[in-house]
Design an enzyme around this catalytic site. Structure first.
Site, PDB file in Angstrom:
ATOM      1  CE  LYS A 199      63.733  14.491  39.878  1.00 44.69           C
ATOM      2  NZ  LYS A 199      62.714  13.623  39.237  1.00 44.69           N
TER       3      LYS A 199
ATOM      4  CG  ASP B 279      57.620   1.565  46.917  1.00 46.18           C
ATOM      5  OD1 ASP B 279      58.334   2.220  46.128  1.00 46.18           O
ATOM      6  OD2 ASP B 279      57.823   1.556  48.155  1.00 46.18           O
ATOM      7  CB  VAL B 280      58.006   3.205  41.065  1.00 48.09           C
ATOM      8  CG1 VAL B 280      56.638   3.119  40.420  1.00 48.09           C
ATOM      9  CG2 VAL B 280      58.214   4.549  41.763  1.00 48.09           C
TER      10      VAL B 280
ATOM     11  CE1 TYR C 288      63.777  15.920  43.146  1.00 45.48           C
ATOM     12  CE2 TYR C 288      64.887  17.945  42.480  1.00 45.48           C
ATOM     13  CZ  TYR C 288      63.829  17.066  42.372  1.00 45.48           C
ATOM     14  OH  TYR C 288      62.824  17.327  41.479  1.00 45.48           O
TER      15      TYR C 288
ATOM     16  CG  ASN D  81      55.053  12.273  37.742  1.00 40.29           C
ATOM     17  OD1 ASN D  81      55.517  13.397  37.617  1.00 40.29           O
ATOM     18  ND2 ASN D  81      54.166  11.971  38.685  1.00 40.29           N
TER      19      ASN D  81
END
Length: 283
Positions: free
Chosen positions: A165, A64-65, A161, A91
């Site tokens: 980003k 789990d990153v 989001y 990614n």
């Protein structure tokens, strides 16, 4: 296809499906030892078997990153598998429009924190440990971040989001600036809508008119994961040795458009959108 990544170890996060899987498959076809990772061990093993069936080399490590200990262990596996780490593709991401994300007035703190954790903190963790492994390897390397058009343009109803980003894009510049002294490059692919085959993509494509609206801004068609993988593999290779700190749009021209309609986004409850008259600028 020439093995331009032969002898290199490449870690691709979020590579059990969609865009990440396509990048992992392409990197392996280019000769790299690929470390596949995600939370679904069965899917990860399937990706590895598929790569090996085509003559490539890959290993899977579940992680789990958004958890530091998981990422540290993942990078350790990658570095030991190939005697060092040469390439990192960041990614993994999460999109929660209509399920946690939204306009800032409508997002609760827990949803905001989760959005930042999955889309920005995860990038910090992967680059923190990944860059150190590249430095320890002593051979330089390449980091490829999978970003979004949302970093450069507002997206209605996806403020969490979009903020994450935007942070990723800024971090890309900073990493490229500092770690170039260790012969490590960092670049970010700014994606438009890609038909990745994931559940989110399928849901979006099922919305009446969505495909047509996206295609109208993207050369008349939707992008494919394999097209992202082609550019990512180029950035991982020495063929892109002068490209560093770049935000590269893969959106079919959507960024160049002056306005992107969002017909499916609803107004706030009880507050319909106000219609403003054009101001008189004739003097």
């Amino acid at each position: 296809m020439s093995p331009r990544l032969a002898g290199r170890t490449v870690l691709v996060t979020g590579s059990t499906r969609g865009i990440g899987r396509a990048i992992a498959q392409r990197a392996a076809a280019e000769g790299a030892l690929v470390v596949v990772t995600g939370r679904d061990a069965r899917a990860g093993d399937d990706v590895v078997r598929g790569i090996e069936a085509r003559g490539g080399a890959a290993v899977f490590h579940a992680a789990d990153v958004s958890i530091a200990e998981d990422v540290e262990g993942l990078v350790g596996t990658a570095a030991s598998a190939g005697g060092g780490l040469d390439g990192l593709v960041v990614n993994a991401a999460s999109v929660e429009q209509g399920n946690g994300d939204g306009p800032v007035t409508e997002i609760d703190l827990a949803s905001w924190n989760q959005m930042i954790a999955m889309n920005l903190t995860s990038v910090f963790l992967c680059t923190k440990f990944g860059l150190q492994a590249m430095i320890d390897s002593g051979g330089g390397g390449s980091v490829v971040m999978i970003g979004s058009l949302a970093a450069a343009r507002g997206v209605v109803g996806m403020d969490g989001y979009t903020a994450a980003k935007g942070g990723l894009a800024a971090l890309n510049h900073s990493i490229a600036t500092y770690y170039s002294r260790y012969r490590i490059r960092c670049n970010c692919l700014s994606l438009g809508f890609i038909d990745s085959g994931t559940e989110r993509a399928r849901h979006a494509m099922a919305i009446p008119g969505y495909r047509e609206a996206q295609a109208a801004w993207q050369l008349g068609r939707i992008g494919r994961p394999e097209e992202v993988a082609t550019v990512a593999s180029h950035l991982l290779s020495d063929e892109s040795s002068l490209i560093n700190g770049a935000l590269i749009p893969l959106d079919g021209g959507a960024f160049a458009a002056s306005h992107k309609p969002q017909p499916t986004v609803q107004d706030l409850p009880g507050h319909p959108r106000e219609q403003f008259a054009y101001p008189d600028l004739t003097g």
